[in-house]
Design an enzyme around this catalytic site. Structure first.
Site, mmCIF file in Angstrom:
data_model
loop_
_atom_site.group_PDB
_atom_site.id
_atom_site.type_symbol
_atom_site.label_atom_id
_atom_site.label_comp_id
_atom_site.label_asym_id
_atom_site.label_seq_id
_atom_site.Cartn_x
_atom_site.Cartn_y
_atom_site.Cartn_z
ATOM 1 N N THR A 292 -7.616 0.034 54.872
ATOM 2 C CA THR A 292 -7.295 -1.268 55.481
ATOM 3 C C THR A 292 -8.442 -1.845 56.307
ATOM 4 O OG1 THR A 292 -6.152 -0.005 57.171
ATOM 5 C CG2 THR A 292 -4.779 -1.042 55.487
ATOM 6 N N CYS B 24 -5.363 4.806 55.157
ATOM 7 C CA CYS B 24 -6.331 5.646 55.862
ATOM 8 C C CYS B 24 -7.314 4.817 56.683
ATOM 9 C CB CYS B 24 -7.081 6.551 54.900
ATOM 10 S SG CYS B 24 -8.123 5.640 53.762
ATOM 11 N N HIS C 216 -19.057 0.653 63.138
ATOM 12 C CA HIS C 216 -19.489 2.036 62.929
ATOM 13 C C HIS C 216 -19.300 2.880 64.189
ATOM 14 C CE1 HIS C 216 -22.587 5.239 62.721
ATOM 15 N NE2 HIS C 216 -22.152 5.327 61.463
#
Ligand code: PEP
Ligand code: MG
Length: 851
Positions: free
Chosen positions: A742, A806, A430
Site C-alpha cells: 500500500t 504489507c 526511506h
C-alpha cells in the site's frame, strides 16, 4: 420526602438518589458517578443534578426553578457546583464552593466554627463570585491582607466599589448567578474549540451538580484531601494522595509540605497516625469504589469534625504503562472481563511501553519539529554522515544521524545511530520505513530546522546553531527535536503487557505478521509473537561492505556470463541470510520479496565514491562515470526496478530463488518444516508473472535434482501498481497469494511521491484536502477501493488466494479495521508495531461482536 419524589422524577433538576433517572448522556459523567457512589451507600452529601438541557437553556437566559433546586438542602447549608460533561477529558468550568454564604450565615458560622474559618469561607466565595459571575478583575483584592480580622469587610467594600452594587446577600441570586456563569462559560467559543480539539462533538452538553458543602474548616479535625489506590505513572498499587487540615476542595494538592501524607510515612506526619478510624473508613470506601465502579478512581473527600464525606470520584489520569497494568489487574481480579480490559487500552499508546520515552516530568527544550515517523526517544551526539555514525558506534557513543534525507547507502549508519533526523520525507520515506523496522526513534520532514550538511551544522528557528558532537534528543513519538538530554523512562514489557497480548490473540480474527529484513528484525518479530514474516525486503541485505562491492561488480558486468559469475558470489551470503531467518521464525511462514530497488541506489553518489569504485574494480574513472550516467533515470521509482529488473536481468532473481530453495533444505535439516513464500514486486502485467514463474520453477527443479530432496514453496505477487489491482483476475491464476504494497499503491494512485509528500502534507491536511496523510492512514475511498477490487477479482480467479497488506498501513489501527472488512487474511508491519496491530485487531473483533 414528597419534594424529593418530585425532583426524582424531573428530568431537569434531579435529586441524586439510587434510582433517579440519571444517565451520562443526559447529566454527564460526574452526576452518574455520584449516583453510583450513593448506590454504594457511601457518605455522599446531598446532591442535585441539572441536565444538559437545563444548562443549555440556562445559558440562553431561561432560569431553572431555583426553589425546587434548593428544596432538598437544609436552610443553613452552603453549596458547591461542579461541571458534569459526558467525558471528563472535555474539561469544563472550575468548581465554585461555598455558595450561600452571606452576612447572616457568616455571623452564624463565626459562632459555630470560629471567625478564622468563617472568614476564609466568605472570602473565598466573594473572590470566586467576583471573578466568575460579576466578571470583575481578580487583582482587585490584591491590596487586602486576607489574614486581617477586617478582611471580609474590606473585600465586601471593594466588591461594592467595583461592581457598583452591594455583594448579593440573597442565596437564590448567588446560586443562579453561579449556575448561569458556568453554563455560559461552557458555551463560549474558546471552550468549545478546546473541547472539540479533544474529540468532543460541537454540541456536547454540560450538566451541573449542586452539592451540599462538607466544610472542611472549623471544629475538631476538619480538612479535605484526595486518595487513590494506584500510582498514575506506574500503575502499581499504592495508597496515594494528600490531606490538609482546615482546607476545602483540592487545596491539599497545592499545599506542599503543609499537607499530610495519607499512610504512615517517614517523611512526615500522616492521616493514618492522626485519625486512624477516618483513614480506615476512607480506605474501605476507596476499595469498594474500585470493585463496584470497576475502575481506579481518585476519591475526593472532606473530614468534618472527624466524620468522612465523599464528595466525588474521578477516573485517575494514567500513563500508557499504567493503563495496561490497571486494566490487567482489574481483569485478573475478576472485576472486569478480559475483553473489557482489552477495550480499555488505546493500541497506539502501547508505543509508550515498547520504546524509551522522554519522562513527561522532564523539561523540554524544543528546537524544531517534523513528522513523528518512528516512536520512542533517544539522545546522542549529532553526526552528519553515515561514516561518522559508524565511527561513533565503534567508540560506544550514542549518536543522532542527521541527514537531508536517507538512501539505502545510509542504512548501516542508521543501524549505528540511536535516532535519525531528516529534513525531508514523510511517513513512508526511506528513513521512516527503515527506522520503524529497527525500532529507532525518527523525525522526518523537520523543515523548520536549517540543515547545512556541508558546514555540518543545524540551525534552529530561533537561531541556535548545533554542530557535530552537540547533544540532541529525538522524540519520535511526537515529532520533536530537543536540545540536550532530558530524563527518560525505559521501555517496560512486563507481565501485564504479555498477558494483555495473550488475551488479544485469543480474540482477534486477522493474523499479524512482521516486516523483517535481518536476523535481528526477525528476532524482534518473533519476540513480539508475529505469526510470520510478511515482507523481507532483500535489497537491504546487499548494503554490507563485502556485498556492496560484489553488487557493484555485477552492475558493471559487460555480459550475462560475467554478471552470473558476480551474482554467484552473492549466493552463499544470501543463502546464509535466509537460513537464519527460517531458523529464527521456526516453522512460521517467511515471505521473501525478490530484489526491488533501482540499481543506481547501489552506486556512489559523488566523485570521491566513483574514484574509490574505479580503483576497486580496476576500471578507468570515465568508464565508471559513463556507466552511472547510463543507469540514471528521470524517475527511478517508476523506472527499472522490481520485476522489470527481474525480466531484463534474470540472473538476480534466479540467484535469489536458488538461495531461498537451498536455505529451505538446509534449515529443514533441523526438523523445521519450511515452506518459503516468494514474492515478485511491482508487477503490472500477467506476462511478467508468467516469465518469472517459469524461471523460478526451473530453478526449483534444478535444486531438487542436485540435492535429491523435495520441498514446497509458494509464489505470489505484490499488488502495488493500480494496474495489478485492476487486472487481478488475470494475474491470480499464477499465484498462491497477493500482498498489497500500500505504500507504492498509495503513491501511484494519488500520483504522489512518498519521499516528497512530507513537504506539503501538513498544509493539505490542515486545509482539509486530505482528511489524513494517506501514507499513514489508508485512504479507504480511493486506494481502498483498488485494494477491494484487487481482492475480489483475485479471489474470483483463485478462491484460495491468501491476501495480505504489507505496506506501512498494516500497523495502523484504522487500516486494520478496513482490512478485516475486505477479507484480508493478515497484515504485516514493522516488528515494533506488531503488538499495536494485535491489540487493535482484537478490539475490532470485540466491537463487531458487541454490534
Ligand atoms: C509497499 O510499496 O507498500 C511496500 C511494502 O514496499 P516498499 O515500501 O519496499 O516499496
Ligand atoms: Mg513497494
Amino acid at each position: 420526602m414528597e419534594d424529593a419524589a418530585v425532583q426524582n422524577n424531573s428530568p431537569d433538576i434531579t435529586l441524586v438518589t439510587p434510582d433517579a433517572p440519571i444517565a451520562v448522556r443526559t447529566h454527564g459523567g460526574r452526576a452518574k458517578c455520584l449516583q453510583r457512589l450513593v448506590r454504594l451507600d457511601l457518605p455522599v452529601p446531598t446532591t442535585v443534578a441539572l441536565s444538559f438541557d437545563t444548562v443549555h437553556r440556562l445559558a440562553g437566559g431561561e432560569a431553572p426553578d431555583v426553589s425546587l433546586l434548593m428544596q432538598p438542602f437544609a436552610d443553613d447549608l452552603l453549596l458547591c457546583i461542579r461541571p458534569s460533561s459526558e467525558d471528563p477529558d472535555w474539561g469544563g468550568p472550575g468548581a465554585i464552593l461555598n455558595i450561600g454564604i452571606n452576612d447572616a450565615r457568616h455571623a452564624d458560622l463565626v459562632k459555630s466554627i470560629g471567625k478564622v474559618a468563617a472568614d476564609e469561607i466568605y472570602l473565598r466565595f466573594i473572590q470566586a463570585y467576583s471573578e466568575h459571575v460579576a466578571r470583575l478583575d481578580p487583582d482587585m483584592f490584591d491590596d487586602i491582607d486576607m489574614s486581617s480580622p477586617k478582611a471580609v469587610a474590606d473585600a465586601l467594600e471593594t466588591y461594592e466599589d467595583e461592581a457598583e452594587e452591594p455583594f448579593p446577600q440573597d442565596v437564590s441570586k448567588q446560586l443562579l448567578g453561579v449556575l448561569r456563569s458556568m453554563a455560559r462559560a461552557w458555551e463560549g467559543t474558546s471552550a468549545r474549540l478546546l473541547r472539540m480539539a479533544k474529540g468532543a462533538p460541537a454540541d456536547a452538553g454540560l450538566g451541573l451538580v449542586v452539592q451540599a458543602m462538607a466544610l472542611g474548616l472549623g471544629k475538631g479535625e476538619s480538612g479535605s484531601g484526595v486518595l487513590q489506590l494506584v500510582d498514575g505513572q506506574s500503575g502499581l498499587p499504592v495508597v496515594k494522595g494528600r490531606y490538609l487540615s482546615q482546607s476545602q476542595g483540592r487545596d491539599a494538592l497545592e499545599a506542599g509540605a503543609k499537607s499530610l501524607f495519607l499512610t504512615k510515612d517517614e517523611r512526615g506526619p500522616s492521616l493514618q497516625d492522626k485519625l486512624p478510624a477516618s483513614f480506615d473508613a476512607l480506605l474501605e470506601h476507596a476499595n469498594l469504589m474500585r470493585r463496584r465502579l470497576r475502575e481506579e478512581m481518585q476519591m475526593e473527600f472532606t473530614i468534618e469534625n472527624g466524620d468522612v464525606h465523599i464528595l466525588d470520584g474521578v477516573r485517575i489520569q494514567r500513563s500508557a504503562r499504567a493503563a495496561v497494568r490497571i486494566a490487567v489487574a482489574l481483569a485478573e481480579e475478576g472485576i472486569i472481563s478480559h475483553e473489557e480490559a482489552l477495550m480499555r487500552v488505546e493500541p497506539r499508546a502501547l508505543n509508550e511501553l515498547l520504546h524509551r520515552q522522554v519522562d513527561p516530568a522532564a523539561k523540554r527544550d524544543v528546537i524544531g519539529s517534523g513528522v513523528a515517523a518512528s516512536p520512542g526517544a533517544a539522545s546522542g551526539k549529532v553526526v552528519f554522515t553515515e561514516a561518522a555514525a559508524q565511527a561513533s558506534a565503534a567508540r560506544g557513543e550514542a549518536c543522532i544521524l542527521v541527514r537531508r534525507e536517507t538512501s539505502p547507502e545510509d542504512v548501516r549508519g542508521m543501524h549505528a545511530a540511536a535516532a535519525v533526523l531528516t529534513e525531508r520525507g514523510g511517513v513512508t520515506s526511506h528513513a521512516a520505513v527503515i527506522a520503524r523496522g529497527l525500532g529507532l526513534p525518527c523525525v522526518v520532514g523537520a523543515n523548520n530546522l536549517r540543515f547545512q550538511s556541508k558546514t555540518k551544522q543545524l540551525t534552529s528557528g530561533d537561531g541556535r546553531v548545533f554542530k557535530e558532537g552537540d547533544i540532541l534528543t529525538i522524540d519520535g513519538t511526537n515529532g520533536e527535536v530537543l536540545s540536550g538530554e532530558p530524563a527518560m523512562l525505559e521501555a517496560t514489557l512486563d507481565e501485564s503487557f504479555q498477558n494483555l497480548m495473550i488475551w488479544a490473540d485469543d480474540v482477534r480474527d486477522i493474523d499479524v505478521r512482521a516486516n523483517a529484513d535481518t536476523p535481528a528484525d526477525a528476532q524482534t518479530a518473533h519476540n513480539f509473537k508475529a505469526q510470520g514474516i510478511g515482507l523481507c525486503r532483500t535489497e537491504h541485505m546487499f548494503f554490507d561492505e563485502d556485498r556492496l562491492t560484489v553488487m557493484r561488480e555485477m552492475i558493471f558486468a559487460d555480459d550475462p556470463e560475467d554478471r552470473r559469475t558476480a551474482v554467484e558470489r552473492l549466493l552463499p551470503i544470501q543463502r546464509a541470510d535466509f537460513v537464519d531467518l527460517f531458523r529464527i521464525m521456526a516453522d512460521k511462514p517467511v515471505c521473501i520479496r525478490l530484489f526491488d530497488p533501482p540499481l543506481h541506489e547501489f552506486l556512489p553518489g559523488n566523485r570521491a565514491g566513483m574514484r574509490d569504485l574505479a580503483e576497486a574494480l580496476s576500471l578507468p574513472l570515465s568508464h565508471v562515470e559513463r556507466r552511472i550516467e547510463a543507469l540514471s533515470e528521470y524517475n527511478p521509482m517508476l523506472g527499472m526496478r522490481g520485476v522489470r529488473l527481474g525480466i531484463t536481468i534474470p540472473e538476480i532473481y534466479e540467484m535469489q530463488a536458488r538461495a531461498i530453495f537451498e536455505a529451505t533444505l538446509d534449515a529443514s535439516k533441523d526438523g523445521h518444516s519450511v515452506v518459503p513464500e516468494i514474492m515478485i514486486p511491482l508487477v503490472s502485467a500477467k506476462r511478467e508473472v508468467e516469465l518469472v514463474k517459469t524461471r523460478i520453477d526451473a530453478v526449483a527443479a534444478a535444486v531438487r535434482t542436485e540435492r535429491g530432496a523435495d520441498f514446497d514453496f509458494r509464489l505470489g505477487v505484490m499488488v502495488e501498481t493500480p494496474r495489478a489491482a485492476l487486472r487481478a483476475e488475470d494475474i491470480a491464476p499464477h499465484c498462491d497469494f497477493f500482498s498489497f504494497g500500500t505504500n507504492d499503491l498509495t503513491q501511484m494512485t494519488y500520483g504522489l511521491s512518498r519521499d516528497d509528500a512530507g513537504r506539503f502534507m501538513s498544509a493539505y491536511v490542515q486545509q482539509g484536502v486530505y482528511p489524513e496523510d494517506p501514507f499513514h492512514t489508508l485512504d479507504a475511498e480511493g486506494v481502498g477501493e483498488l485494494l477491494q477490487l484487487g481482492a475480489e477479482r483475485g479471489r474470483k480467479a483463485q478462491p484460495n488466494l491468501t491476501l495480505s497488506v504489507c505496506g506501512e498501513h498494516g500497523g495502523s489501527p484504522e487500516s486494520i479495521a478496513f482490512c478485516r472488512k475486505v477479507g484480508i487474511d493478515y497484515v504485516s508491519c514493522s516488528p515494533f508495531r506488531v503488538p499495536v496491530a494485535r491489540l487493535a485487531a482484537a478490539q475490532f473483533t470485540i466491537k463487531d461482536k458487541i454490534g
